[in-house]
Scaffold this active site. Structure first.
Site, PDB file in Angstrom:
ATOM      1  N   ASP A  64      -1.914  -4.426 -13.976  1.00 51.75           N
ATOM      2  CA  ASP A  64      -0.961  -5.529 -13.861  1.00 51.75           C
ATOM      3  C   ASP A  64      -1.673  -6.882 -13.875  1.00 51.75           C
ATOM      4  O   ASP A  64      -2.876  -6.971 -14.129  1.00 51.75           O
ATOM      5  CB  ASP A  64      -0.096  -5.370 -12.606  1.00 51.75           C
ATOM      6  CG  ASP A  64      -0.853  -5.708 -11.340  1.00 51.75           C
ATOM      7  OD1 ASP A  64      -2.087  -5.561 -11.326  1.00 51.75           O
ATOM      8  OD2 ASP A  64      -0.215  -6.133 -10.356  1.00 51.75           O
TER       9      ASP A  64
ATOM     10  N   SER B  31       0.859 -11.537  -8.951  1.00 52.28           N
ATOM     11  CA  SER B  31       0.738 -10.137  -9.343  1.00 52.28           C
ATOM     12  C   SER B  31       1.372  -9.875 -10.700  1.00 52.28           C
ATOM     13  O   SER B  31       0.987 -10.458 -11.698  1.00 52.28           O
ATOM     14  CB  SER B  31       1.345  -9.259  -8.251  1.00 52.28           C
ATOM     15  OG  SER B  31       1.103  -7.912  -8.522  1.00 52.28           O
ATOM     16  N   HIS B  32       2.401  -9.031 -10.699  1.00 54.25           N
ATOM     17  CA  HIS B  32       3.019  -8.603 -11.952  1.00 54.25           C
ATOM     18  C   HIS B  32       4.167  -9.513 -12.369  1.00 54.25           C
ATOM     19  O   HIS B  32       4.784  -9.266 -13.397  1.00 54.25           O
ATOM     20  CB  HIS B  32       3.553  -7.188 -11.761  1.00 54.25           C
ATOM     21  CG  HIS B  32       4.395  -7.086 -10.529  1.00 54.25           C
ATOM     22  ND1 HIS B  32       3.840  -7.026  -9.272  1.00 54.25           N
ATOM     23  CD2 HIS B  32       5.724  -7.115 -10.356  1.00 54.25           C
ATOM     24  CE1 HIS B  32       4.807  -6.998  -8.373  1.00 54.25           C
ATOM     25  NE2 HIS B  32       5.970  -7.046  -8.997  1.00 54.25           N
TER      26      HIS B  32
ATOM     27  N   LYS C  78      -5.294  -2.524  -3.267  1.00 54.48           N
ATOM     28  CA  LYS C  78      -5.196  -1.488  -4.277  1.00 54.48           C
ATOM     29  C   LYS C  78      -6.025  -1.939  -5.464  1.00 54.48           C
ATOM     30  O   LYS C  78      -6.343  -3.128  -5.603  1.00 54.48           O
ATOM     31  CB  LYS C  78      -3.748  -1.224  -4.648  1.00 54.48           C
ATOM     32  CG  LYS C  78      -2.973  -2.435  -5.095  1.00 54.48           C
ATOM     33  CD  LYS C  78      -1.490  -2.096  -5.101  1.00 54.48           C
ATOM     34  CE  LYS C  78      -0.666  -3.322  -5.435  1.00 54.48           C
ATOM     35  NZ  LYS C  78       0.391  -3.568  -4.447  1.00 54.48           N
TER      36      LYS C  78
ATOM     37  N   ASP D 266      -4.563  -5.077  -9.692  1.00 54.41           N
ATOM     38  CA  ASP D 266      -4.605  -4.148  -8.567  1.00 54.41           C
ATOM     39  C   ASP D 266      -3.713  -2.923  -8.798  1.00 54.41           C
ATOM     40  O   ASP D 266      -3.843  -1.923  -8.117  1.00 54.41           O
ATOM     41  CB  ASP D 266      -4.271  -4.840  -7.229  1.00 54.41           C
ATOM     42  CG  ASP D 266      -2.914  -5.516  -7.211  1.00 54.41           C
ATOM     43  OD1 ASP D 266      -2.255  -5.582  -8.280  1.00 54.41           O
ATOM     44  OD2 ASP D 266      -2.515  -6.000  -6.131  1.00 54.41           O
ATOM     45  N   ARG D 267      -2.808  -3.010  -9.779  1.00 55.40           N
ATOM     46  CA  ARG D 267      -1.973  -1.838 -10.077  1.00 55.40           C
ATOM     47  C   ARG D 267      -2.515  -1.071 -11.266  1.00 55.40           C
ATOM     48  O   ARG D 267      -3.236  -1.627 -12.107  1.00 55.40           O
ATOM     49  CB  ARG D 267      -0.549  -2.276 -10.425  1.00 55.40           C
ATOM     50  CG  ARG D 267       0.165  -2.925  -9.273  1.00 55.40           C
ATOM     51  CD  ARG D 267       1.604  -3.186  -9.632  1.00 55.40           C
ATOM     52  NE  ARG D 267       2.284  -3.781  -8.488  1.00 55.40           N
ATOM     53  CZ  ARG D 267       3.587  -3.798  -8.333  1.00 55.40           C
ATOM     54  NH1 ARG D 267       4.377  -3.271  -9.245  1.00 55.40           N
ATOM     55  NH2 ARG D 267       4.131  -4.345  -7.270  1.00 55.40           N
TER      56      ARG D 267
ATOM     57  N   ASP E 181      -2.854  -9.070 -11.732  1.00 55.24           N
ATOM     58  CA  ASP E 181      -4.068  -9.314 -10.957  1.00 55.24           C
ATOM     59  C   ASP E 181      -4.934  -8.055 -10.838  1.00 55.24           C
ATOM     60  O   ASP E 181      -5.856  -8.001 -10.021  1.00 55.24           O
ATOM     61  CB  ASP E 181      -3.737  -9.878  -9.572  1.00 55.24           C
ATOM     62  CG  ASP E 181      -2.801  -8.975  -8.788  1.00 55.24           C
ATOM     63  OD1 ASP E 181      -2.086  -8.149  -9.399  1.00 55.24           O
ATOM     64  OD2 ASP E 181      -2.787  -9.075  -7.542  1.00 55.24           O
TER      65      ASP E 181
HETATM   66  C1  G1P Z   1       6.382  -4.526  -4.450  1.00 55.38           C
HETATM   67  C2  G1P Z   1       6.139  -3.037  -4.328  1.00 55.38           C
HETATM   68  C3  G1P Z   1       5.179  -2.764  -3.192  1.00 55.38           C
HETATM   69  C4  G1P Z   1       3.892  -3.562  -3.397  1.00 55.38           C
HETATM   70  C5  G1P Z   1       4.221  -5.035  -3.591  1.00 55.38           C
HETATM   71  C6  G1P Z   1       2.982  -5.856  -3.941  1.00 55.38           C
HETATM   72  O1  G1P Z   1       6.958  -5.028  -3.271  1.00 55.38           O
HETATM   73  O2  G1P Z   1       7.339  -2.340  -4.122  1.00 55.38           O
HETATM   74  O3  G1P Z   1       4.905  -1.399  -3.122  1.00 55.38           O
HETATM   75  O4  G1P Z   1       3.038  -3.427  -2.301  1.00 55.38           O
HETATM   76  O5  G1P Z   1       5.156  -5.180  -4.663  1.00 55.38           O
HETATM   77  O6  G1P Z   1       2.369  -5.408  -5.111  1.00 55.38           O
HETATM   78  P1  G1P Z   1       8.539  -5.282  -3.100  1.00 55.38           P
HETATM   79  O7  G1P Z   1       8.951  -6.180  -4.237  1.00 55.38           O
HETATM   80  O8  G1P Z   1       9.180  -3.935  -3.239  1.00 55.38           O
HETATM   81  O9  G1P Z   1       8.684  -5.893  -1.746  1.00 55.38           O
HETATM   82 ZN    ZN Z   2      -0.708  -6.874  -8.513  1.00 57.27          ZN
END
Ligand code: G1P
Ligand code: ZN
Length: 550
Positions: free
Chosen positions: A284, A120-121, A383, A288-289, A286
């Site tokens: 982000d 992801s990010h 998302k 999705d954000r 991937d």
């Molecule tokens: C974080 C975000 C959460 C999201 C997840 C995946 O998780 O807070 O809302 O679903 O990334 O993108 P966390 O690191 O808080 O467990």
């Molecule tokens: Zn992501």
């Protein structure tokens, strides 16, 4: 060329977190690390799929966000899949598929499931992170029963089954063969774009661009670039250069593709200039954000969900109204107010998109969102960053109003939920765990206590009973709720790969329109002080303040 059976040894710690297995690239590149995890996943899916059906003879979708190790991992996974009875893999060209695109392809092609390669990010590159996540046949993240079964098996795995064929050409569209398995290299954008075309009025959006509406989408050198370019610039006629940082790079060009005002500072700076575009957004790693920005005006994700809910009928895909809405527990209650006025069911789930899956599948909700820049709908089971961008573009097209005027009008009608998240990153794991444990132990004594003008009315560790399957998820975050609806929430991140991250969420409601224009941090300073008083964050961590406050 043959299928090989190779002995292997279990690795400790292959337990998927909030969103799949995420580790440093250096962990994933250990011999057999990725192989073990994928073999285990395939074993579990072969033993019995989500509906009792096995993976053997079925189709899997495969792709990732293009980060370092993506291309290598794709080849390894194909060889394992070919040796473990998979009939067909739909692979995004170049190994590329955004997370929402994987979901869209699984659903449109009725695949058995899919594998997403992404952290992801989290930062990318040889010293960054890599990740792998399984999505089921509904297109959504695997449930905890499956991820736990996978984890348990990683601890006893002794054998890999893998083909020794040479690498396939992942950049060439069309069919190739590995052993008995077909690899179909597909255009990563086509299925996704088809879904968007049905939801949004593309003619309206084309007209906006024709009339000179100016947009800046920052793809942050991550996987959203090709999607945004194909749809905005290719199909909707936005001028070339509307999408910036549009080429997915293995290390994201050094950017941190986690769209918030801190990481996407270049976008924020552009949106503050006198010649700022009408609308800005970022995605982000991937895709999705999403972060949505007007001229000199940033929209908080919690408000974004509330506005989408209030205006959904303006969008063709939601013109008949919504079935209901859902937000994660730490997300602000702004959407709850809209749902109440509109008479919509509104659900509060634990953090993580997987908790929305059952509600979406059961037709209980149409829109979902998280405070962490995630919004989405029933069109897929993830998302979806570009979907949110198209939604906000459409809102502006349909109403002729700017982002800022839409949000300010919303606050006037529903009130404003001041909201912030403070992240304390890189805390020692034992310090973070002790903080949470001590907080938990202190909870019973808190209700009834006065903190300044507020009285604490509820202190608990959030537990969620899924209304569809009755499953219970405990310890999902500590909530302090006050008599005026203000909330202070503590939880530990489940997605990090180094140390622990404490997330502190602060929220309070302001109904008075004369008091809705304060800067966010001062507006929530009192609640931050309460959090400090109750949890002793600075003393325990030695940190004077959060590393990130958005
Ligand atoms: C974080 C975000 C959460 C999201 C997840 C995946 O998780 O807070 O809302 O679903 O990334 O993108 P966390 O690191 O808080 O467990
Ligand atoms: Zn992501």
């Amino acid at each position: 060329m043959a299928i090989q059976t190779i002995p292997t040894q279990p690795f400790a710690g292959q337990r998927p977190g909030t969103s799949g297995l995420r580790k440093k690239v250096t962990a994933f590149t250990q011999s057999h690390y990725l192989e073990n995890f994928v073999q285990t996943l395939l074993d579990v899916l072969n033993a019995s799929g989500p509906d009792g059906q096995a993976l053997t003879g079925q189709t899997l979708v495969l792709g990732g966000d293009g980060r370092f190790y993506n291309r290598t991992a794709v080849q390894t996974i194909l060889k394992l899949a070919a040796a473990n009875g998979v009939a067909r893999v739909l692979l995004g060209r170049g190994g590329i598929l955004s997370t929402p695109a994987v979901s869209a392809v699984i659903r449109r092609r009725q695949a058995f499931g899919g594998i997403v390669l992404s952290a992801s990010h989290n930062p990318g590159g040889p010293d960054g992170d890599f990740g792998i996540k399984y999505n089921a046949g509904n297109g959504g993240p695997a449930n905890e029963a499956l991820t736990e079964a996978v984890y348990a098996r990683t601890q006893v795995l002794r054998e890999l089954r893998i083909s020794d064929v040479p690498d396939v050409d992942i950049d060439r569209l069309g069919l190739q063969q590995i052993e008995q398995m077909q690899v179909d290299v597909i255009d990563p954008v086509a299925d996704y774009a088809a879904v968007m075309r049905v939801l949004f009025d593309f003619d309206l959006l084309r007209t906006m661009f024709k009339r000179g509406f100016r947009v800046r989408v920052d793809a942050m050198n991550a996987v959203g670039g090709p999607y945004a370019r194909a749809i905005l610039e290719g199909e909707l006629g936005a001028p070339a250069g509307t999408v910036v940082n549009a080429e997915p790079l293995e290390d994201f060009g050094g950017l941190h593709p986690d769209p918030n005002p801190v990481n996407a500072e270049d976008l924020i700076a552009h949106m503050q200039r006198p010649d700022a575009p009408d609308f800005g957004a970022a995605m982000d790693g991937d895709a999705d954000r999403n972060m949505v920005v007007g001229r000199n005006f940033v929209v908080t994700p919690s408000d974004s969900l509330a506005l989408m809910t209030a205006h959904a009928r303006l969008i063709p895909g939601y013109k008949d109204g919504l079935l209901g809405v859902a937000r994660s527990m730490p997300t602000s209650a702004a959407v709850d107010r809209v749902a109440k006025v509109m008479g919509l069911p509104c659900f509060e789930t634990p953090t993580g998109w997987k908790f929305f899956g059952n509600l979406l599948d059961a037709g209980r909700v149409s829109l979902c969102g998280e405070e962490s820049y995630g919004t989405g709908s029933s069109h897929v089971r993830e998302k979806d960053g570009l979907w949110a961008i198209l939604f906000w573009l459409s809102l502006q097209g349909a109403t002729g109003r700017s982002v800022e005027s839409l949000v300010r009008e919303h606050w006037r009608i529903y009130g404003r939920n001041y909201y912030t998240r403070h992240d304390y990153e890189g805390i020692a794991v034992d310090v973070a765990q002790a903080l949470m444990q001590d907080l938990r132990a202190a909870l019973p004594a808190l209700p009834g206590r006065q903190f300044g003008t507020r009285r604490l009315v509820l202190a608990d560790d959030f537990a969620y009973t899924d209304p569809v399957d009755g499953s219970v998820s405990g310890q999902q975050g500590i909530r302090l709720i006050f008599d005026d609806g203000a909330r202070v929430i503590f939880r530990l991140s489940g997605t990090g790969t180094e140390g622990a991250t404490l997330r502190l969420y602060l929220e309070r409601y302001e109904a008075d329109s004369a008091k809705q224009d304060q800067p966010v941090q001062p507006a929530l300073a009192e609640l931050a002080a309460v959090a400090e008083q109750v949890a002793g964050i600075s003393g325990r961590t030695g940190m004077a303040g959060p590393t990130v406050a958005t």
